[in-house]
Design an enzyme around this catalytic site. Structure first.
Site, PDB file in Angstrom:
ATOM      1  N   LYS A  24       0.759  -1.374   0.029  1.00 47.49           N
ATOM      2  CA  LYS A  24      -0.040   0.129   0.147  1.00 47.49           C
ATOM      3  C   LYS A  24       1.115   1.298  -0.047  1.00 47.49           C
ATOM      4  O   LYS A  24       0.857   2.218  -0.898  1.00 47.49           O
ATOM      5  CB  LYS A  24      -0.856   0.234   1.207  1.00 47.49           C
ATOM      6  CG  LYS A  24      -1.743   1.263   1.271  1.00 47.49           C
ATOM      7  CD  LYS A  24      -2.455   1.392   2.754  1.00 47.49           C
ATOM      8  CE  LYS A  24      -1.511   1.906   3.632  1.00 47.49           C
ATOM      9  NZ  LYS A  24      -2.349   2.344   4.944  1.00 47.49           N
ATOM     10  N   ASP A  52      -5.877   1.851   0.438  1.00 45.03           N
ATOM     11  CA  ASP A  52      -5.965   2.438   1.939  1.00 45.03           C
ATOM     12  C   ASP A  52      -7.500   1.959   2.122  1.00 45.03           C
ATOM     13  O   ASP A  52      -8.089   1.069   1.521  1.00 45.03           O
ATOM     14  CB  ASP A  52      -5.845   3.760   1.816  1.00 45.03           C
ATOM     15  CG  ASP A  52      -6.954   4.532   1.221  1.00 45.03           C
ATOM     16  OD1 ASP A  52      -7.618   3.807   0.531  1.00 45.03           O
ATOM     17  OD2 ASP A  52      -6.649   5.647   1.254  1.00 45.03           O
TER      18      ASP A  52
END
Length: 221
Positions: A125, A143
């Site tokens: 991420k 996210d």
């Protein structure tokens, strides 16, 4: 059953409609170079972007290189980050990742996923958000907002962020990937809230199969 081609068409319409509402959608963390974004992303875990920005604004003016961050005593960095939750762990994480940058990458943040994933504490991420926003690469950074909205929109059934990323890569055109994430983040913070999405106010409600949509309340509520 929606085909892959139909999903891609729906994604294109979702992007078009959200872009009309959020033409200035962007990453809300403030940064001017890849190192600053990496630091901000570490600090932003379970913390508000606005708080991170208020803390980093002064620190980014003071610490400009990975060596600057790596050379700070742990206790001093903790004091400077004390407004942010988990500041002790985050101070240590910043020192460790910056030391790795100094030792292995001449103090520069690498611009490849493979290299970024070798840094301590950097997962997909963080790496994808950094590559997309600091280096302009066509990445999907999953996210909490991107994950939640992708699930509600029926673009994925996965819960693991890495698997969600793979599903979205099949649906979102390369040129729109970073913007797509920004749009979902903006929409997730303003309308498609986690606990009670504001479906009556949603510009993409007709494109969303979410089965638990909220309805308008009585007049005046």
């Amino acid at each position: 059953m929606e085909t892959l081609a139909q999903k891609r068409t729906r994604v294109a319409r979702i992007i078009e409609k959200l872009a009309s509402v959020y033409p200035d959608a962007r990453l809300e963390l403030e940064f001017s170079n890849p190192l600053e974004l990496l630091i901000a992303l570490i600090l932003a875990a379970q913390a508000r972007d606005t708080l991170v920005n208020s803390v980093t604004r002064e620190l980014f003016a003071r610490y400009r290189t990975a060596q600057d961050w790596a050379s700070q005593p742990q206790e001093k960095l903790e004091r400077e980050l004390s407004q942010i939750n988990f500041y002790r762990k985050k101070a240590q994480a910043i020192r460790e990742v910056c030391q790795a940058l100094v030792e292995r990458f001449q103090g520069e943040v690498p611009n490849s996923l493979e290299a970024l994933l070798t840094l301590p504490g950097v997962g997909r991420k963080t790496a994808n958000i950094l590559l997309g926003n600091a280096f302009g690469q066509p990445t999907i950074g999953v996210d909490t907002h991107v994950a939640r909205l992708s699930q509600r929109l029926g673009l994925t059934r996965e819960t693991d962020p890495d698997k969600i990323e793979q599903d979205l890569l099949q649906l979102v055109p390369e040129a729109d990937r970073v913007r797509f994430c920004h749009l979902l983040q903006f929409h997730g913070r303003r309308v498609c809230l986690a606990k009670k999405p504001r479906c009556p106010d949603c510009v993409i409600e007709s494109l969303c199969p979410y089965p638990h949509k909220t309805r308008p309340g009585p007049r005046g509520t």
